[in-house]
Write a protein that holds these residues in place. Structure first.
Motif, PDB file in Angstrom:
ATOM      1  N   LEU A 171       0.821  -1.200   0.000  1.00  0.00           N
ATOM      2  CA  LEU A 171       0.000   0.000   0.000  1.00  0.00           C
ATOM      3  C   LEU A 171       0.864   1.262   0.000  1.00  0.00           C
ATOM      4  CD1 LEU A 171      -2.779  -1.013   2.560  1.00  0.00           C
ATOM      5  CD2 LEU A 171      -2.976  -0.913   0.078  1.00  0.00           C
ATOM      6  N   VAL A 172       1.917   1.240   0.819  1.00  0.00           N
ATOM      7  CA  VAL A 172       2.823   2.393   0.894  1.00  0.00           C
ATOM      8  C   VAL A 172       3.550   2.577  -0.436  1.00  0.00           C
ATOM      9  CG1 VAL A 172       4.934   3.283   1.970  1.00  0.00           C
ATOM     10  CG2 VAL A 172       3.133   2.275   3.390  1.00  0.00           C
ATOM     11  N   ALA A 173       4.002   1.472  -1.037  1.00  0.00           N
ATOM     12  CA  ALA A 173       4.711   1.552  -2.316  1.00  0.00           C
ATOM     13  C   ALA A 173       3.786   2.100  -3.411  1.00  0.00           C
ATOM     14  CB  ALA A 173       5.225   0.170  -2.710  1.00  0.00           C
ATOM     15  N   ASN A 174       2.523   1.682  -3.381  1.00  0.00           N
ATOM     16  CA  ASN A 174       1.554   2.170  -4.364  1.00  0.00           C
ATOM     17  C   ASN A 174       1.299   3.665  -4.189  1.00  0.00           C
ATOM     18  OD1 ASN A 174      -1.778   2.641  -4.427  1.00  0.00           O
ATOM     19  ND2 ASN A 174      -0.873   1.855  -6.318  1.00  0.00           N
ATOM     20  N   GLU A 175       1.157   4.109  -2.936  1.00  0.00           N
ATOM     21  CA  GLU A 175       0.966   5.532  -2.675  1.00  0.00           C
ATOM     22  C   GLU A 175       2.159   6.342  -3.161  1.00  0.00           C
ATOM     23  OE1 GLU A 175      -1.844   5.119   1.325  1.00  0.00           O
ATOM     24  OE2 GLU A 175       0.337   5.255   1.501  1.00  0.00           O
ATOM     25  N   LYS A 176       3.346   5.827  -2.930  1.00  0.00           N
ATOM     26  CA  LYS A 176       4.557   6.529  -3.358  1.00  0.00           C
ATOM     27  C   LYS A 176       4.615   6.623  -4.879  1.00  0.00           C
ATOM     28  CE  LYS A 176       9.594   6.577  -2.891  1.00  0.00           C
ATOM     29  NZ  LYS A 176       9.827   6.868  -4.313  1.00  0.00           N
ATOM     30  N   GLU A 177       4.270   5.524  -5.550  1.00  0.00           N
ATOM     31  CA  GLU A 177       4.323   5.522  -7.014  1.00  0.00           C
ATOM     32  C   GLU A 177       3.348   6.544  -7.592  1.00  0.00           C
ATOM     33  OE1 GLU A 177       3.655   2.506 -10.824  1.00  0.00           O
ATOM     34  OE2 GLU A 177       3.668   1.721  -8.778  1.00  0.00           O
ATOM     35  N   ILE A 178       2.133   6.584  -7.065  1.00  0.00           N
ATOM     36  CA  ILE A 178       1.143   7.541  -7.570  1.00  0.00           C
ATOM     37  C   ILE A 178       1.574   8.973  -7.271  1.00  0.00           C
ATOM     38  CG2 ILE A 178      -1.206   8.397  -7.206  1.00  0.00           C
ATOM     39  CD1 ILE A 178      -2.136   5.531  -7.012  1.00  0.00           C
ATOM     40  N   ASN A 179       2.051   9.222  -6.050  1.00  0.00           N
ATOM     41  CA  ASN A 179       2.479  10.571  -5.683  1.00  0.00           C
ATOM     42  C   ASN A 179       3.691  11.004  -6.496  1.00  0.00           C
ATOM     43  OD1 ASN A 179       0.440  10.868  -3.772  1.00  0.00           O
ATOM     44  ND2 ASN A 179       1.685  10.047  -2.115  1.00  0.00           N
ATOM     45  N   ASP A 180       4.602  10.069  -6.750  1.00  0.00           N
ATOM     46  CA  ASP A 180       5.780  10.388  -7.557  1.00  0.00           C
ATOM     47  C   ASP A 180       5.367  10.788  -8.971  1.00  0.00           C
ATOM     48  OD1 ASP A 180       7.439   9.909  -5.456  1.00  0.00           O
ATOM     49  OD2 ASP A 180       8.143   7.942  -6.153  1.00  0.00           O
ATOM     50  N   ARG A 181       4.398  10.065  -9.547  1.00  0.00           N
ATOM     51  CA  ARG A 181       3.936  10.393 -10.895  1.00  0.00           C
ATOM     52  C   ARG A 181       3.218  11.738 -10.928  1.00  0.00           C
ATOM     53  NH1 ARG A 181       3.320   6.028 -15.334  1.00  0.00           N
ATOM     54  NH2 ARG A 181       4.770   4.450 -14.594  1.00  0.00           N
ATOM     55  N   GLU A 182       2.469  12.039  -9.895  1.00  0.00           N
ATOM     56  CA  GLU A 182       1.815  13.341  -9.832  1.00  0.00           C
ATOM     57  C   GLU A 182       2.850  14.456  -9.726  1.00  0.00           C
ATOM     58  OE1 GLU A 182      -1.567  14.003 -10.203  1.00  0.00           O
ATOM     59  OE2 GLU A 182      -1.447  11.904 -10.827  1.00  0.00           O
ATOM     60  N   ALA A 183       3.938  14.199  -9.000  1.00  0.00           N
ATOM     61  CA  ALA A 183       5.011  15.192  -8.877  1.00  0.00           C
ATOM     62  C   ALA A 183       5.693  15.414 -10.224  1.00  0.00           C
ATOM     63  CB  ALA A 183       6.023  14.736  -7.833  1.00  0.00           C
ATOM     64  N   LEU A 184       5.857  14.340 -10.991  1.00  0.00           N
ATOM     65  CA  LEU A 184       6.447  14.464 -12.329  1.00  0.00           C
ATOM     66  C   LEU A 184       5.559  15.323 -13.224  1.00  0.00           C
ATOM     67  CD1 LEU A 184       7.601  10.768 -12.950  1.00  0.00           C
ATOM     68  CD2 LEU A 184       9.068  12.725 -12.429  1.00  0.00           C
ATOM     69  N   LYS A 185       4.255  15.123 -13.133  1.00  0.00           N
ATOM     70  CA  LYS A 185       3.314  15.914 -13.937  1.00  0.00           C
ATOM     71  C   LYS A 185       3.403  17.393 -13.580  1.00  0.00           C
ATOM     72  CE  LYS A 185      -0.826  13.911 -14.096  1.00  0.00           C
ATOM     73  NZ  LYS A 185      -1.969  13.055 -13.654  1.00  0.00           N
ATOM     74  N   GLU A 186       3.525  17.678 -12.289  1.00  0.00           N
ATOM     75  CA  GLU A 186       3.632  19.072 -11.858  1.00  0.00           C
ATOM     76  C   GLU A 186       4.923  19.707 -12.369  1.00  0.00           C
ATOM     77  OE1 GLU A 186       1.378  20.990 -10.435  1.00  0.00           O
ATOM     78  OE2 GLU A 186       0.058  19.268 -10.691  1.00  0.00           O
ATOM     79  N   ARG A 187       6.007  18.945 -12.394  1.00  0.00           N
ATOM     80  CA  ARG A 187       7.274  19.479 -12.909  1.00  0.00           C
ATOM     81  C   ARG A 187       7.157  19.820 -14.393  1.00  0.00           C
ATOM     82  NH1 ARG A 187      12.536  16.186 -11.681  1.00  0.00           N
ATOM     83  NH2 ARG A 187      13.365  18.101 -12.656  1.00  0.00           N
ATOM     84  N   LEU A 188       6.507  18.949 -15.159  1.00  0.00           N
ATOM     85  CA  LEU A 188       6.350  19.204 -16.578  1.00  0.00           C
ATOM     86  C   LEU A 188       5.431  20.404 -16.826  1.00  0.00           C
ATOM     87  CD1 LEU A 188       6.077  15.588 -18.055  1.00  0.00           C
ATOM     88  CD2 LEU A 188       7.942  17.219 -18.377  1.00  0.00           C
ATOM     89  N   ARG A 189       4.382  20.522 -16.042  1.00  0.00           N
ATOM     90  CA  ARG A 189       3.469  21.650 -16.201  1.00  0.00           C
ATOM     91  C   ARG A 189       4.175  22.977 -15.885  1.00  0.00           C
ATOM     92  NH1 ARG A 189      -0.504  18.163 -13.200  1.00  0.00           N
ATOM     93  NH2 ARG A 189      -1.866  17.224 -14.765  1.00  0.00           N
ATOM     94  N   ALA A 190       5.069  22.928 -14.886  1.00  0.00           N
ATOM     95  CA  ALA A 190       5.790  24.141 -14.497  1.00  0.00           C
ATOM     96  C   ALA A 190       6.858  24.515 -15.512  1.00  0.00           C
ATOM     97  CB  ALA A 190       6.428  23.952 -13.119  1.00  0.00           C
ATOM     98  N   GLY A 191       7.312  23.513 -16.290  1.00  0.00           N
ATOM     99  CA  GLY A 191       8.339  23.768 -17.290  1.00  0.00           C
ATOM    100  C   GLY A 191       9.720  23.401 -16.787  1.00  0.00           C
ATOM    101  N   ILE A 192      10.491  22.713 -17.612  1.00  0.00           N
ATOM    102  CA  ILE A 192      11.852  22.299 -17.271  1.00  0.00           C
ATOM    103  C   ILE A 192      12.784  22.848 -18.338  1.00  0.00           C
ATOM    104  CG2 ILE A 192      13.388  20.330 -16.850  1.00  0.00           C
ATOM    105  CD1 ILE A 192      10.911  18.702 -16.096  1.00  0.00           C
ATOM    106  N   ALA A 193      13.716  23.677 -17.923  1.00  0.00           N
ATOM    107  CA  ALA A 193      14.593  24.367 -18.875  1.00  0.00           C
ATOM    108  C   ALA A 193      15.577  23.433 -19.570  1.00  0.00           C
ATOM    109  CB  ALA A 193      15.351  25.485 -18.153  1.00  0.00           C
TER     110      ALA A 193
END
Length: 281
Positions: free
Chosen positions: A67-89
Motif C-alpha cells: 500500500l505504501v509503495a503504491n501511494e509513493k508511485e502515484i504521488n511520484d507520478r503526480e510530482a512528475l506531472k507538476e514538474r512538466l506543467r511548471a516547465g523544465i529548462a
C-alpha cells in the motif's frame, strides 16, 4: 500481441495481470486467484466466467508495504506531472521526467530513457505524455479499499416507508428516465454498429495492441466493481503500458486508462449512494 476485447482478458494475459508484486500473504492470496484463472482459462472458460472467479474472491488485499509503495508511485507520478506543467529548462532533464512519467516504474532508468529517446525521434512521445498529463489522479489502493469497505455502511439503518407516503414519479421524471434509457440504448446500438463496421477490431482471431473497454455509463454496480479491480491490477502489474487504450463514459471518450479508471471510480460512488433520484448522471 493479444486479441482485442473478449480474448484480451483471458488465458495467460488475464492471470498475469493478477500476479503478486511480492511474497506477502496478501500477494499469495492474489496468486491463488490467478492460479484459478489460469486453470479455468486452460479449460476453455469464457471471459465472463473468468471475471466471476475474480468477483467471488472479493476485493484483493494488499500488505502495508504494498500500500505504501503504491501511494509513493502515484504521488511520484503526480510530482512528475507538476514538474512538466511548471516547465523544465534543461532538455535532457525534461526527457528524463517524460520517460519516468510514460514508462513502467519497474523498468530501469536507462531502459526508460532509451525508449523515450526512440519515441521522441519517431514523433511518438508527445501524445502519451499529454495523455498522462490530462489524466486525473487515480485513487490509491488504500483509498479503493476504504471505498469498498462494507463497514462504511454498518451504521446505515434501512427503514420502510409507511403505506401511502411514497409518491409516484411525476410525468417529467418518467420522461427523463425514459430519455436516459433511450440514450443508453443508443450507446449500445452505436457500439454494435461500430463492431459491425469494423469487425477486425473485435474479432477474436485478429491480434492488436489496442484494448477497448465498455462505456462506463452502461455498467451496473457489480460490473463496475469488477472492472475497477481488473483495470487496477492491469495498471499495477505494468501490463497496461504495453497497449494503447480506448474507453468511454457517456458521450466522452479517452485514450487514457487512468482516466477510464477514474470514471469507473466515480460511477461506483454514484451507484453506492443512497439511491436519491438525480437527473444529472
Amino acid at each position: 500481441m493479444v486479441s482485442s476485447v473478449d480474448s484480451f482478458s483471458v488465458g495467460a494475459g488475464y492471470s498475469r495481470n493478477l500476479r503478486p508484486s511480492g511474497t506477502t500473504a496478501a500477494a499469495q492470496a492474489r496468486e491463488d486467484v490467478a492460479a484459478q484463472v489460469r486453470t479455468a482459462a486452460q479449460s476453455g472458460a469464457s471471459k465472463k466466467e473468468l471475471e466471476e472467479i475474480v468477483g467471488r474472491a472479493g476485493q484483493p488485499s494488499y500488505s502495508e508495504e504494498e500500500l505504501v509503495a503504491n501511494e509513493k508511485e502515484i504521488n511520484d507520478r503526480e510530482a512528475l506531472k507538476e514538474r512538466l506543467r511548471a516547465g523544465i529548462a534543461d532538455p535532457d532533464e525534461e526527457l528524463k521526467v517524460k520517460a519516468a512519467l510514460v514508462y513502467p516504474s519497474s523498468w530501469p532508468d536507462e531502459q526508460k530513457l532509451e525508449a523515450a529517446r526512440t519515441a521522441q525521434a519517431n514523433g511518438n512521445l508527445d501524445s502519451p505524455v499529454q495523455s498522462r498529463l490530462n489524466a486525473q489522479r487515480p485513487h490509491t489502493l488504500r483509498e479503493m479499499q476504504e471505498l469498498s469497505d462494507p463497514s462504511r455502511f454498518a451504521n446505515v439503518v434501512w427503514k420502510k416507508l409507511p403505506p401511502g407516503v411514497a409518491k409516484p414519479l411525476t410525468p417529467e421524471m418518467k420522461a427523463e428516465l425514459a430519455a436516459r434509457d433511450a440514450h443508453a440504448a443508443q450507446l449500445v446500438a452505436d457500439a454494435n454498429a461500430q463492431r459491425e463496421a469494423n469487425p477486425g477490431l473485435y474479432s477474436n482471431n485478429v491480434e492488436t495492441n489496442t484494448m477497448y473497454e465498455t462505456n462506463v455509463a452502461t455498467l451496473d454496480e457489480a460490473t463496475v466493481k469488477s472492472r475497477i479491480s481488473y483495470i487496477t491490477d492491469l495498471i499495477q502489474s505494468g501490463e497496461a503500458e504495453k497497449y494503447s487504450f480506448r474507453g468511454g463514459n457517456g458521450d466522452q471518450t479517452t485514450t487514457s486508462i487512468h482516466q477510464f479508471l477514474y470514471w469507473l471510480q466515480q460511477r461506483a460512488k454514484t451507484l453506492e449512494s443512497d439511491g436519491t433520484y438525480s437527473g444529472n448522471v
